[in-house]
Design an enzyme around this catalytic site. Structure first.
Site, PDB file in Angstrom:
ATOM      1  N   HIS A 108       0.944  -1.068   0.005  1.00 38.38           N
ATOM      2  CA  HIS A 108      -0.066  -0.156  -0.062  1.00 38.38           C
ATOM      3  C   HIS A 108       0.765   1.322   0.019  1.00 38.38           C
ATOM      4  O   HIS A 108       2.094   1.289   0.348  1.00 38.38           O
ATOM      5  CB  HIS A 108      -0.942  -0.153   1.308  1.00 38.38           C
ATOM      6  CG  HIS A 108      -0.256  -0.054   2.363  1.00 38.38           C
ATOM      7  ND1 HIS A 108       0.601   0.999   3.071  1.00 38.38           N
ATOM      8  CD2 HIS A 108       0.308  -0.970   3.376  1.00 38.38           C
ATOM      9  CE1 HIS A 108       1.264   0.782   4.034  1.00 38.38           C
ATOM     10  NE2 HIS A 108       0.869  -0.463   4.181  1.00 38.38           N
ATOM     11  N   ASP A 117       3.967  -4.551   3.902  1.00 38.56           N
ATOM     12  CA  ASP A 117       5.491  -4.963   3.636  1.00 38.56           C
ATOM     13  C   ASP A 117       5.879  -6.304   4.325  1.00 38.56           C
ATOM     14  O   ASP A 117       6.752  -6.773   3.773  1.00 38.56           O
ATOM     15  CB  ASP A 117       6.040  -3.802   4.691  1.00 38.56           C
ATOM     16  CG  ASP A 117       5.868  -3.787   6.222  1.00 38.56           C
ATOM     17  OD1 ASP A 117       4.620  -4.249   6.343  1.00 38.56           O
ATOM     18  OD2 ASP A 117       6.245  -3.094   6.921  1.00 38.56           O
TER      19      ASP A 117
END
Ligand SMILES: *[C@@H]1O[C@H](CO)[C@@H](O)[C@H](O)[C@H]1NC(C)=O
Ligand SMILES: *[C@@H]1O[C@H](CO)[C@@H](O)[C@H](O)[C@H]1NC(C)=O
Ligand SMILES: *[C@@H]1O[C@H](CO)[C@@H](O)[C@H](O)[C@H]1NC(C)=O
Ligand SMILES: *[C@@H]1O[C@H](CO)[C@@H](O)[C@H](O)[C@H]1NC(C)=O
Length: 479
Positions: free
Chosen positions: A98, A380
């Site tokens: 994102h 991540d």
């Protein structure tokens, strides 16, 4: 008395070490002018962050922090869609992190960074498609989304960001990603037919508004004004996208071992410990409470948004604190590579996602599906193990709006010859991966054969566990 003296002695040594180490770092790493400003007048200081335009030698924590922010004000040229002549692009799969988001944690007793998460096209950073994006997202049409996703907002809108909310920067980053991919995949390669429908696209997102909205922004950049009826948005509950294959006790075992490694590495770093103590003193909370608040997450947000670090009457959090923590993160990544535990975790964590990627390619090649474009909107903690599992541990930690692309190609003469390209943030990393590193590009096959990737995912990636398959590797305990 003796122990008290010893304690004071230790404190003095620690302080000296801290000062020495700090000055060394600053001398080498940070231009001296902003630093001087910073030290002399922490009150009147407005802007503390030097902008570096070229990559200096060695690892520079400030430069790395900028790379992480991925501030969308430059044109980047990725090599997605590049190939030798006569090769045909068949399909593309993209895994994204994102975009820029508001912190997930706040530092107690300090003001949260003042950021407006509503979208305003006239405010920087902006994008030519931002206004039409907002309009398209606001259309009250029926959408094809799995339950969890359909209840989420389709774009960020709070004047005061909520924790973890995507910012305008985050939207712009993914509009840019989408636009970049449109130029190469749609305008150049005509990957997606004009009359595309639900069969051509595969879209999957975790159940956070920031991942859904990032995926929507990328999709809008790729296919402006896309027809809502033609896309189905699937929900993935697992951040590693293991779907129905998540049962893997050894994965959890390696993750716990990795957490122990991280802890042991951290407590060895005296300068880091000292820095936390100093920051806790400034803020006026116990060190342990500060650590639990994961201050680097919040400070990175200040840093990326050009907002002064928090101050109290006892002083200010400064670039020197930030630099120490960021440096530690970079050292930690190096230690992580050497110890291999995280690598083993990554192989087991990411196999189901890679397996899905391979399967989609194989099915496409055998005309069993039409999915020319797949998008996974992730975190991540998805991208980092994916990079590791592919054998790319030296790649940078996934920045905001990072992207990994898997391209499937067909060779010019023999229609059966299929090839793969893998790109990270626009760089071709194919020949750095475990399975293509040894491929001889000058042997008549200038791209990496798909079979290398298939063999790796189906079997070779388990060799390190003395196994030949996922189930075995997940359940066989090794001591
Ligand atoms: C950062 O903010 C200061 C004002 O606080 C401004 O003068 C400066 O131009 C800003 N820098 C960037 C890179 O936006
Ligand atoms: C990017 O941002 C920096 C800092 O605000 C600025 O100096 C530079 O001119 C910007 N670059 C572009 C291409 O806008
Ligand atoms: C891998 O993909 C195959 C084919 O789709 C599937 O049958 C199998 O369950 C998958 N295995 C794992 C561990 O994801
Ligand atoms: C794999 O087998 C080799 C040789 O039998 C052994 O030395 C090694 O420790 C084993 N590795 C694991 C992870 O079990």
């Amino acid at each position: 008395m003796v122990s008290r003296n010893k304690f004071i002695f230790l404190l003095v040594v620690a302080a000296l070490l801290a000062i020495l180490s700090l000055s060394l770092q600053f001398l080498h790493l940070i231009p001296s002018t902003p630093l001087k400003d910073e030290r002399q007048s922490s009150k009147s200081r407005k802007r503390i962050i030097p902008i570096l335009y070229t990559e200096p030698p060695g690892i520079n924590p400030i430069y790395e922090a900028y790379a992480y922010c991925n501030i969308p004000n430059k044109t980047e040229h990725g090599v997605e869609g590049h190939s030798p002549p006569d090769f045909k692009l068949l399909s593309v799969q993209v895994v994204i992190r994102h975009g820029d988001r508001y912190p997930l944690y706040s530092i107690p007793k300090t003001n949260r960074p003042a950021i407006d998460c509503s979208l305003i096209p006239s405010r920087n950073p902006s994008h030519p498609q931002l206004a039409t994006f907002i309009k398209h997202m606001s259309k009250p049409t029926k959408v094809n989304m799995d339950n969890v996703l359909s209840s989420l907002p389709r774009f960020p809108s709070h004047f005061v960001c909520e924790m973890g909310e995507l910012t305008q920067t985050g939207i712009v980053q993914h509009l840019q990603n989408g636009q970049r991919l449109r130029h190469t995949y749609i305008e150049k390669h005509k990957l997606i037919p004009d009359n595309w429908n639900k069969q051509h696209l595969y879209v999957e997102s975790t159940g956070k508004s920031r991942t859904l909205q990032s995926g929507l922004a990328l999709l809008f950049g790729l296919l402006p004004e896309f027809d809502w009826q033609k896309v189905h948005f699937r929900h993935q509950w697992s951040t590693i996208f293991c779907a129905s294959n998540c049962d893997c006790p050894m994965r959890n075992h390696y993750l716990e071992e990795e957490q122990r490694r991280q802890y042991n590495f951290r407590i060895k770093n005296n300068l880091l410990e000292q820095t936390y103590v100093d920051m806790a003193r400034i803020i006026g909370i116990p060190t342990r409470q500060l650590r639990a608040a994961n201050p680097i997450d919040s400070l990175l947000c200040h840093f990326c948004h050009n907002i002064t670090f928090p101050c109290t009457q006892a002083g200010c959090i400064g670039l020197e604190h930030f630099t120490v923590i960021k440096s530690h993160q970079l050292d930690d990544e190096k230690d992580r590579q050497e110890k291999m535990v995280y690598y083993k975790y990554s192989l087991l964590a990411i196999h189901p996602l890679l397996n899905q990627t391979v399967t989609r390619m194989q099915k496409f090649a055998e005309n069993q599906n039409n999915e020319v474009f797949a998008l996974y909107s992730a975190h991540d903690v998805t991208i980092a193990p994916l990079l590791n599992a592919l054998g790319l541990p030296e790649a940078r930690f996934p920045r905001f709006a990072a992207r990994i692309v898997f391209e499937l190609w067909r060779g010019p003469r023999d229609k059966k010859r299929l090839y793969i390209r893998i790109l990270y943030n626009g760089d071709d990393v194919t020949f750095h991966t475990t399975f293509c590193r040894k491929h001889n590009r000058h042997s008549g096959q200038p791209l990496c054969p798909l079979q290398n990737f298939v063999n790796f995912v189906k079997k070779d990636m388990f060799a390190i566990f003395n196994s030949t398959n996922y189930y075995d590797a997940c359940h066989r305990r090794v001591f």
